[in-house]
Motif scaffolding. Structure first.
Motif, mmCIF file in Angstrom:
data_model
loop_
_atom_site.group_PDB
_atom_site.id
_atom_site.type_symbol
_atom_site.label_atom_id
_atom_site.label_comp_id
_atom_site.label_asym_id
_atom_site.label_seq_id
_atom_site.Cartn_x
_atom_site.Cartn_y
_atom_site.Cartn_z
ATOM 1 N N GLY A 107 7.738 -9.125 -13.940
ATOM 2 C CA GLY A 107 8.170 -7.816 -14.418
ATOM 3 C C GLY A 107 9.408 -7.265 -13.739
ATOM 4 N N VAL A 108 10.401 -8.133 -13.536
ATOM 5 C CA VAL A 108 11.672 -7.673 -12.955
ATOM 6 C C VAL A 108 12.587 -7.255 -14.104
ATOM 7 N N ASP A 109 12.931 -5.956 -14.166
ATOM 8 C CA ASP A 109 13.743 -5.490 -15.297
ATOM 9 C C ASP A 109 15.201 -5.882 -15.160
ATOM 10 N N MET A 110 15.707 -5.825 -13.954
ATOM 11 C CA MET A 110 17.060 -6.337 -13.727
ATOM 12 C C MET A 110 17.049 -7.115 -12.418
ATOM 13 N N LEU A 111 17.495 -8.364 -12.504
ATOM 14 C CA LEU A 111 17.645 -9.173 -11.294
ATOM 15 C C LEU A 111 19.135 -9.376 -11.064
ATOM 16 N N CYS A 112 19.572 -9.019 -9.858
ATOM 17 C CA CYS A 112 20.997 -9.089 -9.524
ATOM 18 C C CYS A 112 21.219 -10.190 -8.495
ATOM 19 N N THR A 113 22.166 -11.070 -8.759
ATOM 20 C CA THR A 113 22.525 -12.038 -7.731
ATOM 21 C C THR A 113 24.020 -12.323 -7.805
ATOM 22 N N ALA A 114 24.479 -13.217 -6.940
ATOM 23 C CA ALA A 114 25.923 -13.477 -6.848
ATOM 24 C C ALA A 114 26.168 -14.939 -6.518
ATOM 25 N N SER A 115 27.426 -15.342 -6.639
ATOM 26 C CA SER A 115 27.775 -16.763 -6.589
ATOM 27 C C SER A 115 27.801 -17.372 -5.193
ATOM 28 N N GLN A 116 28.047 -16.563 -4.158
ATOM 29 C CA GLN A 116 28.462 -17.108 -2.853
ATOM 30 C C GLN A 116 27.316 -17.340 -1.864
ATOM 31 N N LYS A 117 26.088 -17.408 -2.364
ATOM 32 C CA LYS A 117 24.949 -17.643 -1.454
ATOM 33 C C LYS A 117 24.297 -18.971 -1.860
ATOM 34 N N GLU A 135 2.600 -0.766 -13.728
ATOM 35 C CA GLU A 135 1.604 0.242 -14.136
ATOM 36 C C GLU A 135 2.214 1.622 -14.314
ATOM 37 N N THR A 136 3.540 1.708 -14.156
ATOM 38 C CA THR A 136 4.257 2.989 -14.308
ATOM 39 C C THR A 136 5.334 2.805 -15.375
ATOM 40 N N PRO A 137 5.979 3.914 -15.803
ATOM 41 C CA PRO A 137 7.076 3.750 -16.783
ATOM 42 C C PRO A 137 8.382 3.320 -16.131
ATOM 43 N N ALA A 138 8.425 3.194 -14.791
ATOM 44 C CA ALA A 138 9.692 2.925 -14.086
ATOM 45 C C ALA A 138 10.221 1.518 -14.345
ATOM 46 N N LEU A 139 11.539 1.401 -14.150
ATOM 47 C CA LEU A 139 12.180 0.083 -14.177
ATOM 48 C C LEU A 139 12.187 -0.485 -12.761
ATOM 49 N N LEU A 140 12.074 -1.814 -12.653
ATOM 50 C CA LEU A 140 12.194 -2.469 -11.345
ATOM 51 C C LEU A 140 13.521 -3.230 -11.286
ATOM 52 N N ALA A 184 0.840 -1.206 0.000
ATOM 53 C CA ALA A 184 0.000 0.000 0.000
ATOM 54 C C ALA A 184 0.870 1.250 0.000
ATOM 55 N N VAL A 185 1.971 1.193 0.729
ATOM 56 C CA VAL A 185 2.894 2.331 0.770
ATOM 57 C C VAL A 185 3.561 2.517 -0.595
ATOM 58 N N VAL A 186 3.917 1.412 -1.216
ATOM 59 C CA VAL A 186 4.547 1.490 -2.542
ATOM 60 C C VAL A 186 3.587 2.137 -3.537
ATOM 61 N N GLU A 187 2.353 1.695 -3.499
ATOM 62 C CA GLU A 187 1.339 2.228 -4.418
ATOM 63 C C GLU A 187 1.193 3.742 -4.232
ATOM 64 N N LYS A 188 1.153 4.153 -2.963
ATOM 65 C CA LYS A 188 1.009 5.571 -2.631
ATOM 66 C C LYS A 188 2.217 6.371 -3.124
ATOM 67 N N LYS A 189 3.401 5.858 -2.886
ATOM 68 C CA LYS A 189 4.626 6.567 -3.271
ATOM 69 C C LYS A 189 4.729 6.695 -4.792
ATOM 70 N N LEU A 190 4.340 5.639 -5.495
ATOM 71 C CA LEU A 190 4.404 5.690 -6.961
ATOM 72 C C LEU A 190 3.399 6.709 -7.503
ATOM 73 N N ALA A 191 2.249 6.804 -6.830
ATOM 74 C CA ALA A 191 1.237 7.776 -7.252
ATOM 75 C C ALA A 191 1.722 9.200 -6.983
ATOM 76 N N GLY A 220 4.193 -8.777 -5.992
ATOM 77 C CA GLY A 220 3.302 -7.649 -5.695
ATOM 78 C C GLY A 220 3.914 -6.317 -6.082
ATOM 79 N N ILE A 221 5.200 -6.138 -5.769
ATOM 80 C CA ILE A 221 5.889 -4.893 -6.131
ATOM 81 C C ILE A 221 5.934 -4.765 -7.651
ATOM 82 N N GLY A 222 6.240 -5.873 -8.322
ATOM 83 C CA GLY A 222 6.328 -5.873 -9.781
ATOM 84 C C GLY A 222 5.016 -5.456 -10.432
ATOM 85 N N ALA A 223 3.911 -5.921 -9.872
ATOM 86 C CA ALA A 223 2.598 -5.587 -10.444
ATOM 87 C C ALA A 223 2.333 -4.079 -10.344
ATOM 88 N N LEU A 224 2.764 -3.462 -9.235
ATOM 89 C CA LEU A 224 2.559 -2.019 -9.069
ATOM 90 C C LEU A 224 3.475 -1.224 -9.995
#
Lengths: 382, 382
Positions: A182-192, A158-163, A119-126, A151-155
């Motif tokens: 709708g993840v535009d860039m997913l970052c991960t690493a080898s050591q986990k 609806e905007t032009p932003a990248l996730l 809900a906070v994310v939705e408000k901030k994006l608006a 859930g974040i991706g769905a919000l």
């Protein structure tokens, strides 16, 4: 304590399986060769199954922080508005990287042990329709909280932003669906959860992110994705890759795919549930609510009157088991038990039993054996 | 079960510590070199501390059975009278080797789960004053019984006979004093408490045994100690030694000496005590009386109505833990939990917890968690 008899239970680096170590001990080959190109191609094809994406995935010779900076350097121009969803230290780090690139960062901090409130994310994006980039953490390593990327991706969709998503300690342990969510860039690493030594970062890039990247005004050279893209289609790398870690990554991906990704995720979920049951049965408090508890690691508040770091010292010196300390608001007051990657049911038993015996040595009052019993009950499906 | 996540708890081969594996991965060198001679010399000096002897110790490229045959081939001539003190399968094997060399073997079998009765030994030696060689087992691997070598040695010392001791699964886990206790030949091997892969045997030879060996009439070539002795003083070996295992043996001896041999023996005693307490708390019966219970492994009778081998399958397939099956009279009716070598307190917890969960799955009635709790109490010194 016997020399060499250790159980590493920190959220990265994590233990490396023998098959991966063996693969990494193969002779080094030159990286501008067909042999390396074939390994590179196979790795990316297998990574796409883990990321659940058709996007390009770059395997970069740096670490988790390098992956996050790669994402920022290629998508954030000076003055760009960035919405940063913070649930702990690594959310703060992601925001700090954006600040280092002179973004205008709107930080929303949900507090230690909490997850992102949609809900906070939705408000901030608006409120900020001109946000260019949203930063989110899949699994917050400092607290053991898992955020709702779907859930974040769905919000954000609806905007032009990248996730941009920090999946450093989550990917491979907790399912993520890059394309569907709708993840535009997913970052991960080898050591986990990838069960490798540190040294490799992996970043996926959507078409939408590519468009931004091409014209992005931030300076970049080692982190330049367009530079990598130029040679990517020939399965070459822009600079010298960590060759032996590529061998290891293929071996660990083969292990994950042989187990089956659904089984990998179910195993992590079971270990998390058993760990939480064991900790609770000892009367200790968990950092995260069940609703948002991570399957990759469990954050625990130390007992009243006993220093959490003193407790960790007993656990390490007497039983050879290493837990991670608390971070940020939890520093000195709690600890974190990782159960990600090369980790199975007996590791939970080891963790809870070592914790119990250290608590007993520290004079904490509880029913000896209660934690292990509770963990066993979960592992038995009771 | 996750690929590669295994806990090997059989009485040999046992797990190899990373430092030993690393040492064994060093490049092979030629064995007729000063470099090899120096390694050989250092190994023997360190082994003398473990054996508590000033006698020569031969590091031979074969296994435990090869060590036993080396002892027999060099001291038993056809028709010699041999007194064989049998407490299980490996005592029988020692007798069988003597028979293969055409000795007249007097077998005294004390039964599965029992140790050698010194009164019987005294009586047999009195009945047969012409006994040339006495065969004894320090630690009977098939049952988890530890024999009183000091007591046997004192009786044999009053006769002209040689005392040959099978210390294959005992030496390095359980103290033995070769010179003080009058052990003429002590035989052991690499793959038990010495924490190495199989492939090396170690045999000490007293002056009294040397005198017999020189004129012994049994055929021998690969097992000939006089052949080894010719080059031993230059730290050479008669035939090609297993070079990488020599590297590993030095690394494991260094680990043992760094821990301190008294600490090594005390650790094994603690792990045995905790294992026995855990097993008892589950209502299962132990093979050996406390009086003669081995510190290197614990033999357990399976529960009534549940196949011991079926139980072991659950333990292995579900929890990655491997126990050994019963041998001889216990075949199919019991199992053996090794706690020797590269083994510390959490290994006991793993063993007992895996046993508990498998018992629960098999429908055995007991108080879940009781075994681990009892083991924890011992480990906490309560």
């Amino acid at each position: 304590m016997m020399q060499d008899k250790h159980y590493l239970m920190i959220p990265g680096p994590t233990p490396v399986p023998p098959a991966v170590t063996a693969a990494m001990s193969m002779p080094i080959i030159g990286h501008r060769t067909d042999a390396f190109a074939k390994i590179h191609e196979r790795i990316v094809e297998k990574l796409k199954l883990v990321f659940q994406t058709k996007n390009d995935i770059f395997v970069l010779t740096n670490t988790g922080t390098g992956a996050l900076e790669t994402a920022i350097a290629n998508t954030v121009s000076p003055g760009d508005k960035v919405l940063s969803l913070i649930t702990g230290n690594f959310g703060e780090r992601f925001a700090n990287i954006a600040k280092a690139y002179n973004a205008e960062v709107i930080e929303v901090n949900f507090g230690y042990g909490n997850d992102v409130d949609l809900a906070v994310v939705e408000k901030k994006l608006a409120e900020h329709p001109d946000v260019k980039v949203v930063l989110a953490t899949q699994n917050e390593t400092s607290t053991g909280v898992c955020n709702d990327i779907e859930g974040i991706g769905a919000l954000v969709a609806e905007t032009p932003a990248l996730l941009l998503v920090d999946g450093v300690s989550g990917v491979g342990a907790i399912e993520i669906k890059v394309d569907q969510w709708g993840v535009d860039m997913l970052c991960t690493a080898s050591q986990k959860a990838f069960m490798l030594p540190p040294g490799l970062a992996m970043v996926s890039v959507s078409d939408k992110a590519w468009e931004v990247s091409k014209n992005n005004k931030s300076p970049r050279f080692y982190f330049s994705l367009p530079a990598f893209k130029k040679v990517y289609d020939k399965w070459n790398t822009a600079y010298t890759p960590a060759v032996s870690l590529f061998y290891g990554l293929e071996a660990s991906l083969d292990m994950m795919l042989a187990e089956g990704l659904d089984n990998v995720y179910a195993r992590h979920a079971l270990l998390a549930k058993a760990t939480r049951a064991g900790v609770r049965a000892l009367g200790l408090k968990l950092l995260a609510e069940d609703r948002c508890a991570s399957n990759a690691l469990t954050g625990v508040w130390g007992p009243e009157g006993i220093g959490a770091d003193d407790l960790r010292k007993i656990i390490k010196n007497e039983y050879g088991v290493t837990f991670a300390g608390g971070q940020g608001a939890v520093k000195g007051k709690g600890f974190r038990i990782a159960h990600m990657g090369f980790c199975d049911r007996m590791d939970v038993i080891i963790a809870i039993s070592a914790l119990e015996m250290a608590l007993a040595k520290a004079g904490y009052e509880f029913q000896l054996g209660a934690g292990v019993k509770a963990a066993q009950e979960v592992l038995l499906g009771r």
